[in-house]
Design a protein around this motif. Structure first.
Motif, PDB file in Angstrom:
ATOM      1  N   ARG A   1      -9.434  19.726 -27.340  1.00 38.41           N
ATOM      2  CA  ARG A   1      -9.480  21.144 -26.976  1.00 38.41           C
ATOM      3  C   ARG A   1     -10.346  21.903 -27.967  1.00 38.41           C
ATOM      4  O   ARG A   1     -10.460  21.504 -29.130  1.00 38.41           O
TER       5      ARG A   1
ATOM      6  N   THR B   1     -14.371  31.321 -22.756  1.00 37.91           N
ATOM      7  CA  THR B   1     -13.192  31.705 -23.533  1.00 37.91           C
ATOM      8  C   THR B   1     -12.344  30.496 -23.916  1.00 37.91           C
ATOM      9  O   THR B   1     -11.387  30.631 -24.665  1.00 37.91           O
ATOM     10  N   GLY B   2     -12.702  29.332 -23.404  1.00 40.36           N
ATOM     11  CA  GLY B   2     -11.948  28.143 -23.776  1.00 40.36           C
ATOM     12  C   GLY B   2     -12.524  26.914 -23.108  1.00 40.36           C
ATOM     13  O   GLY B   2     -13.213  27.022 -22.093  1.00 40.36           O
TER      14      GLY B   2
ATOM     15  N   ALA C   1     -10.896  25.058 -30.342  1.00 41.57           N
ATOM     16  CA  ALA C   1      -9.926  25.745 -31.205  1.00 41.57           C
ATOM     17  C   ALA C   1      -9.355  27.014 -30.578  1.00 41.57           C
ATOM     18  O   ALA C   1      -8.186  27.346 -30.766  1.00 41.57           O
ATOM     19  N   ALA C   2     -10.177  27.718 -29.802  1.00 39.48           N
ATOM     20  CA  ALA C   2      -9.753  29.009 -29.258  1.00 39.48           C
ATOM     21  C   ALA C   2      -8.903  28.876 -27.996  1.00 39.48           C
ATOM     22  O   ALA C   2      -8.387  29.861 -27.482  1.00 39.48           O
ATOM     23  N   THR C   3      -8.762  27.652 -27.486  1.00 43.92           N
ATOM     24  CA  THR C   3      -8.071  27.481 -26.212  1.00 43.92           C
ATOM     25  C   THR C   3      -6.555  27.461 -26.410  1.00 43.92           C
ATOM     26  O   THR C   3      -6.003  26.506 -26.941  1.00 43.92           O
ATOM     27  N   SER C   4      -5.902  28.514 -25.974  1.00 42.86           N
ATOM     28  CA  SER C   4      -4.449  28.527 -26.059  1.00 42.86           C
ATOM     29  C   SER C   4      -3.873  27.969 -24.761  1.00 42.86           C
ATOM     30  O   SER C   4      -4.571  27.882 -23.758  1.00 42.86           O
ATOM     31  N   GLU C   5      -2.633  27.582 -24.785  1.00 40.55           N
ATOM     32  CA  GLU C   5      -1.954  27.064 -23.594  1.00 40.55           C
ATOM     33  C   GLU C   5      -2.646  25.834 -23.018  1.00 40.55           C
ATOM     34  O   GLU C   5      -2.594  25.597 -21.808  1.00 40.55           O
ATOM     35  N   ALA C   6      -3.292  25.037 -23.898  1.00 43.87           N
ATOM     36  CA  ALA C   6      -4.050  23.886 -23.400  1.00 43.87           C
ATOM     37  C   ALA C   6      -3.174  22.905 -22.614  1.00 43.87           C
ATOM     38  O   ALA C   6      -3.612  22.383 -21.586  1.00 43.87           O
ATOM     39  N   GLU C   7      -1.944  22.690 -23.089  1.00 41.62           N
ATOM     40  CA  GLU C   7      -1.054  21.718 -22.406  1.00 41.62           C
ATOM     41  C   GLU C   7      -0.792  22.153 -20.964  1.00 41.62           C
ATOM     42  O   GLU C   7      -0.856  21.346 -20.048  1.00 41.62           O
TER      43      GLU C   7
END
Lengths: 125, 144
Positions: free
Chosen positions: B50, B36-37, B52-58
């Motif tokens: 990252r 999923t990421g 593209a689909a990875t949210s909240e990477a930071e």
């Protein structure tokens, strides 16, 4: 109940004619619970992960076909090897299979399949 | 493990990595179903690349650095040697972090249905490539 994975795998490796490698694999995770044999020509960790995808694909296919049945075993015939996958029944280990790689020149497929079925009955996970 | 960020008048500056790192993440996602990421982070918690689909990477990168600190210590104290990987299994899926050379890690998110065996094999393969790319970028940035 104590697990007898290791002695069973050892016994399979020595008693089944032509055995190259044996593994007990959890196909919910793709990880092996035990392996014996293999070597640089047959990495059993890779085989465990790869054959997990084989088993999952077949399970999915059967679901899609609407077959309300269970897989007993899967045979893959190569040029020089046989690969046998035997799924454990629910009582012993839901989501697990025994994987056996055989040297085609030395193996007796019918005998190996029969022996593998026997180990399935003895296995306590 | 070395730190990649530098303090400057503008705040934290960190390394820019080549696009090939993104390609490697994309390729990893293509090779392993149910991911999923995926992201590459520096060991001090900055996102280097990252998917593209990875949210909240930071946030993930920052938390990875904290977990990494504990992981490294734990491996060291128990005599297991250098850090290699970290696997967290939650009720809804997995988070796995793999060392990619001395200065970066690859962190992967996966559904509970993932083939963990395959994830390990493919992610370990990816870290070799990511380590090469990050180390090369680092050598470049060290030049005056």
């Amino acid at each position: 109940m104590a697990s007898n994975i290791e002695p069973i795998l050892k016994d399979a490796m020595t008693s089944i004619e032509g055995a190259i490698g044996v593994a007990l694999v959890d196909y919910t995770s793709g990880m092996a619970l035990g392996t014996i044999g293999g070597g640089k020509d047959l990495d059993l960790t890779v085989a465990a992960a790869g054959n997990t995808d084989v088993v999952r694909a077949k399970v999915r296919t059967m679901e899609m076909l609407g077959l309300k049945d269970e897989i007993e075993d899967i045979l893959i015939t190569l040029g020089t090897q046989y690969h046998l996958i035997r799924l454990l029944n629910k009582r012993q280990g839901q989501g697990m299979f025994l994987y056996l790689a055989l040297d085609k020149a030395r193996a007796n497929l019918a005998m190996a399949r029969h022996q593998l079925k026997g180990y399935e009955g003895e296995l306590e996970v | 493990m070395r730190r990649l960020s530098r303090q400057s008048a503008e705040g934290n500056q960190h390394l820019t990595v080549p696009a090939a790192v993104n390609d490697e993440l994309r390729s990893l996602r293509a090779r392993v179903p149910h991911l999923t990421g995926a992201l590459v982070a520096s060991v001090d918690g900055f996102v280097l690349a990252r998917d593209a689909a990875t949210s909240e990477a930071e946030g993930i990168a920052a938390l990875t650095a904290v977990a990494l600190g504990v992981g490294i210590r734990l491996a060291e104290v128990t005599g297991q040697g250098g850090f290699r990987e970290l696997l967290v299994r939650g009720e809804q899926g997995y988070v796995a972090t793999y060392a990619a050379g001395a200065s970066a890690v690859v962190t992967v998110l996966a559904q509970p249905s993932v083939n963990v065996g395959r994830l390990h094999l493919e992610a370990r393969r990816s870290t070799v490539r990511v380590a090469e790319l990050v180390d090369a970028a680092l050598a470049q940035s060290d030049k005056p």
